[in-house]
Design a protein around this motif. Structure first.
Motif, PDB file in Angstrom:
ATOM      1  N   SER A  33       1.316 -18.004   3.910  1.00 44.11           N
ATOM      2  CA  SER A  33       0.082 -17.283   4.176  1.00 44.11           C
ATOM      3  C   SER A  33      -0.938 -17.549   3.081  1.00 44.11           C
ATOM      4  CB  SER A  33       0.366 -15.781   4.285  1.00 44.11           C
ATOM      5  OG  SER A  33       0.937 -15.296   3.086  1.00 44.11           O
ATOM      6  N   TYR A  34      -2.211 -17.264   3.410  1.00 45.75           N
ATOM      7  CA  TYR A  34      -3.274 -17.356   2.417  1.00 45.75           C
ATOM      8  C   TYR A  34      -4.358 -16.354   2.784  1.00 45.75           C
ATOM      9  CZ  TYR A  34      -6.412 -20.013   5.521  1.00 45.75           C
ATOM     10  OH  TYR A  34      -7.252 -20.407   6.522  1.00 45.75           O
ATOM     11  N   LEU A  35      -5.332 -16.175   1.897  1.00 44.06           N
ATOM     12  CA  LEU A  35      -6.354 -15.152   2.065  1.00 44.06           C
ATOM     13  C   LEU A  35      -7.686 -15.777   2.443  1.00 44.06           C
ATOM     14  CD1 LEU A  35      -5.578 -12.924  -1.047  1.00 44.06           C
ATOM     15  CD2 LEU A  35      -4.667 -12.705   1.276  1.00 44.06           C
ATOM     16  N   TYR A  36      -8.372 -15.114   3.376  1.00 42.71           N
ATOM     17  CA  TYR A  36      -9.736 -15.497   3.719  1.00 42.71           C
ATOM     18  C   TYR A  36     -10.557 -14.221   3.833  1.00 42.71           C
ATOM     19  CZ  TYR A  36     -13.849 -16.845   6.356  1.00 42.71           C
ATOM     20  OH  TYR A  36     -15.151 -17.019   6.760  1.00 42.71           O
ATOM     21  N   ASN A  37     -11.553 -14.086   2.948  1.00 39.45           N
ATOM     22  CA  ASN A  37     -12.369 -12.873   2.905  1.00 39.45           C
ATOM     23  C   ASN A  37     -11.474 -11.640   2.871  1.00 39.45           C
ATOM     24  OD1 ASN A  37     -14.647 -14.403   2.772  1.00 39.45           O
ATOM     25  ND2 ASN A  37     -15.239 -14.110   4.915  1.00 39.45           N
ATOM     26  N   ARG A  51      -5.612 -11.610   5.602  1.00 40.36           N
ATOM     27  CA  ARG A  51      -4.444 -12.398   5.209  1.00 40.36           C
ATOM     28  C   ARG A  51      -3.970 -13.139   6.454  1.00 40.36           C
ATOM     29  NH1 ARG A  51       1.670 -11.106   4.757  1.00 40.36           N
ATOM     30  NH2 ARG A  51       2.390 -12.491   3.095  1.00 40.36           N
ATOM     31  N   ILE A  52      -3.962 -14.491   6.405  1.00 39.13           N
ATOM     32  CA  ILE A  52      -3.568 -15.309   7.551  1.00 39.13           C
ATOM     33  C   ILE A  52      -2.166 -15.842   7.284  1.00 39.13           C
ATOM     34  CG2 ILE A  52      -4.161 -17.286   9.000  1.00 39.13           C
ATOM     35  CD1 ILE A  52      -7.041 -16.974   8.007  1.00 39.13           C
ATOM     36  N   SER A  53      -1.220 -15.494   8.163  1.00 40.35           N
ATOM     37  CA  SER A  53       0.190 -15.816   7.958  1.00 40.35           C
ATOM     38  C   SER A  53       0.727 -16.668   9.100  1.00 40.35           C
ATOM     39  CB  SER A  53       1.032 -14.533   7.865  1.00 40.35           C
ATOM     40  OG  SER A  53       0.541 -13.686   6.864  1.00 40.35           O
ATOM     41  N   GLN A 104      -4.170 -10.243   9.297  1.00 42.76           N
ATOM     42  CA  GLN A 104      -4.042  -8.865   8.842  1.00 42.76           C
ATOM     43  C   GLN A 104      -5.118  -8.538   7.816  1.00 42.76           C
ATOM     44  OE1 GLN A 104       0.070  -9.846   7.539  1.00 42.76           O
ATOM     45  NE2 GLN A 104       0.611  -7.846   8.412  1.00 42.76           N
ATOM     46  N   LYS A 105      -5.493  -7.266   7.771  1.00 45.73           N
ATOM     47  CA  LYS A 105      -6.398  -6.831   6.721  1.00 45.73           C
ATOM     48  C   LYS A 105      -5.669  -6.847   5.386  1.00 45.73           C
ATOM     49  CE  LYS A 105      -9.579  -3.962   9.389  1.00 45.73           C
ATOM     50  NZ  LYS A 105     -10.173  -2.602   9.560  1.00 45.73           N
ATOM     51  N   THR A 114      -4.294  -5.649   1.993  1.00 43.90           N
ATOM     52  CA  THR A 114      -3.917  -4.452   1.241  1.00 43.90           C
ATOM     53  C   THR A 114      -3.435  -4.914  -0.126  1.00 43.90           C
ATOM     54  OG1 THR A 114      -1.605  -4.489   1.948  1.00 43.90           O
ATOM     55  CG2 THR A 114      -3.178  -3.355   3.400  1.00 43.90           C
ATOM     56  N   PRO A 115      -3.306  -4.028  -1.082  1.00 45.80           N
ATOM     57  CA  PRO A 115      -2.787  -4.461  -2.394  1.00 45.80           C
ATOM     58  C   PRO A 115      -1.451  -5.183  -2.294  1.00 45.80           C
ATOM     59  CG  PRO A 115      -3.708  -2.262  -2.555  1.00 45.80           C
ATOM     60  CD  PRO A 115      -3.735  -2.609  -1.091  1.00 45.80           C
ATOM     61  N   ILE A 116      -0.580  -4.723  -1.389  1.00 45.71           N
ATOM     62  CA  ILE A 116       0.738  -5.367  -1.240  1.00 45.71           C
ATOM     63  C   ILE A 116       0.592  -6.763  -0.648  1.00 45.71           C
ATOM     64  CG2 ILE A 116       2.961  -5.244  -0.062  1.00 45.71           C
ATOM     65  CD1 ILE A 116       2.821  -2.214  -0.317  1.00 45.71           C
ATOM     66  N   THR A 117      -0.213  -6.884   0.432  1.00 48.92           N
ATOM     67  CA  THR A 117      -0.384  -8.218   1.042  1.00 48.92           C
ATOM     68  C   THR A 117      -1.074  -9.164   0.075  1.00 48.92           C
ATOM     69  OG1 THR A 117      -2.477  -7.552   2.070  1.00 48.92           O
ATOM     70  CG2 THR A 117      -0.469  -7.297   3.374  1.00 48.92           C
TER      71      THR A 117
END
Length: 553
Positions: free
Chosen positions: A460-464, A467-469, A479-480, A482-485
């Protein structure tokens, strides 16, 4: 010493190898075997460098070295002249730019003396001259029992086509090299000896070092179909006719020889007679097809060195009836109830995957042996908050059909799509053939942000704010954050960068120094100073605020 006391004769054909002939001869002199029991026949094949003078010095120093000096008539004739006068009980062939390990002759003679076999091979070692590096030749793996005697029809892929051999000197009954052949002469010679008893020995600890160096245009010309297509086809036509079993089928070892040649010629696109057109081309291709039709399916499929898609290229040249059976467990491809391929999954390859301006762009292809016979259809399922949309994706003919070769070898169906991911939860893939849903595996190129096979599972990686998994066997989840993600996404990537890609650290540091600066990089192929180098020398004098770097390593 009487000639009859020689146990082994080593024949060395010499042509313009002044740079290597010393090392070749020294490898024979330094043998652990009794040197006085070794006869060395050096055949100078009209060299126009100092090769003859070097050989002459050795001939004058050692009484068991014979030197033949003749005009250039080719390597086959040179070896034949050596075979005709060889006095040893056994004969070995050595090219003058190669060499052997110090224990080779002792180990080979001991094996021949203690085993009932006419010919034996030994380990072939690639020696890269420019780098002084050595590696085991891939064919050594076929002798998987190590030292011993091999029935060639039980081991049809041995393909003894090189001169790392020792064979019995049968005097008037010796086999000789075919001087009319410009290619595959070693293969024909070895095959004639091997097929008399259909077995060959192998000595693992003895080593033949095959020097790989720039052989220039001559070798490239020699293997080009323009110059050898007809002679190669004629050779296999002749041995297919000569070597048949009691049922009239081509001997398995002979089939293996052709498959080995087809394998490397497909890899290098040196197989088809492109230089011919129309009826002449069809006539030439038909000769190839008639050979391939005599190959057993299981001998084609069983070759571990050939790419699966290349195997099915040959299967389809046979123009036989192929059946496909698709079930919930996968699919089978058969001919006359013989299973040619069985698989649980087809492959979805993602070559490009990125998000920009809240739009997801995906480029990839569908690949499977199944698609040679059944065309797939592709759907994507877009799950949003309150609705699910199924969308059929149009496929197209992909250039990935040129798989590990520049030949059009298979059928690969490309696809691409772009979707808005503003309120998307999941994007899943469905692939169908014959109306049946197929199981699938995902593959990713290095141009995507996913590393599903990595031990620290970079899926997965982050965009804005998303989280895209990657979800195994399905597709992608959004997914939106969160601190955990955030931690689950960033931490594995940080570890991966530090452990697997330390250059990332330099990149980050450099980005601080050169942020918002214009940088031009110039590079040529490794080891060259070409156009980029001279362009750099010119541009570096320009005072335009651009930082310029020439990359030399």
């Amino acid at each position: 010493m009487k000639e009859s006391n020689y146990i082994v004769t080593v024949i060395v054909s010499v042509f313009n190898t002044e740079k290597y002939i010393d090392e070749c001869i020294q490898s024979l002199i330094k043998q652990t075997y009794d040197f006085n029991s070794i006869e060395i026949i050096l055949v100078n094949d009209g060299s126009n460098d100092n090769s003859y003078e070097i050989c002459l010095k050795y001939k004058e120093k050692y009484k068991n070295i014979i030197l033949i000096n003749k005009k250039n008539t080719g390597v086959s004739d040179s070896r034949n002249q050596g075979i005709k006068i060889a006095n040893g009980k056994y004969i070995m062939i050595l090219d003058s730019d190669d060499f052997i390990s110090n224990n080779s002759i002792k180990d080979l003679v001991d094996f021949m003396e203690n085993n009932d076999v006419d010919i034996s091979s030994y380990s072939l070692i690639n020696y890269i001259d420019s780098e002084k590096k050595m590696s085991s030749h891939f064919r050594n793996r076929e002798y998987n029992r190590g030292t011993g005697i091999y029935d060639v029809n039980e081991y049809p892929y041995l393909c003894q086509s090189t001169v790392n051999i020792i064979f019995k000197n049968k005097k008037s009954n010796n086999v000789y090299y075919d001087t009319t052949m410009q290619i595959a002469e070693d293969e024909k010679f070895n095959t004639e000896i091997i097929m008399k008893r259909k077995k060959i020995g192998f000595v693992k600890n003895a080593k033949y070092y095959y020097r790989k160096h720039d052989s220039g245009q001559a070798t490239k010309t020699k293997i080009n179909p323009i110059y050898c297509y007809d002679s190669v086809i004629s050779f296999y036509e002749s041995i297919f006719k000569k070597y048949r079993d009691e049922n009239g089928n081509v001997e398995k070892y002979i089939q293996g020889l052709l498959i080995n040649t087809l394998r490397w010629r497909i890899n290098s696109d040196q197989l088809l007679p492109y230089f011919r057109i129309g009826k002449e081309y069809e006539k030439s291709i038909n000769r190839l097809k008639q050979l391939v039709k005599q190959l057993d399916n299981n001998i084609i499929i069983g070759n571990n060195l050939m790419n699966l898609y290349h195997k099915f290229y040959l299967i389809n040249l046979k123009e036989q009836e192929i059946k496909v059976n698709i079930t919930n467990e996968g699919f089978e491809i058969t001919n006359n109830d013989e299973i040619l391929e069985k698989s649980k999954n087809i492959a979805i390859r993602i070559n490009r995957f990125y998000v920009k301006n809240n739009k997801l762009y995906v480029l990839g292809f569908l690949r499977s042996i199944l698609f040679l016979y059944k065309k797939p259809t592709l759907n994507i399922i877009i799950e949003k908050k309150n609705v699910t949309i199924k969308k059929k994706i149009k496929t197209f003919d992909s250039n990935w059909k040129y798989l590990n070769t520049t030949m059009e070898i298979t059928k690969v169906f490309g696809f691409e799509f772009e979707i808005d991911i503003s309120d998307v939860k999941n994007v899943y893939f469905e692939v169908f053939a014959c109306g049946k849903k197929l199981n699938k595996n995902f593959e990713f190129s290095k141009f995507t942000p996913f590393f599903p096979k990595c031990k620290i599972r970079l899926r997965s990686y982050l965009y804005n704010n998303k989280r895209i998994s990657f979800i195994s066997k399905k597709g992608f989840r959004f997914q939106k954050i969160t601190p955990i993600t955030f931690i689950k996404t960033k931490l594995p990537r940080l570890i991966y960068s530090l452990v697997k890609k330390p250059s990332t650290i330099y990149y980050r540091l450099a980005s601080l120094q050169y942020k918002n600066k214009k940088i031009w990089l110039y590079c040529d192929r490794d080891g060259l100073k070409d156009n980029a180098y001279y362009q750099f020398k010119h541009d570096i004098k320009i005072n335009d605020g651009i930082k310029r770097f020439y990359i030399y390593d």
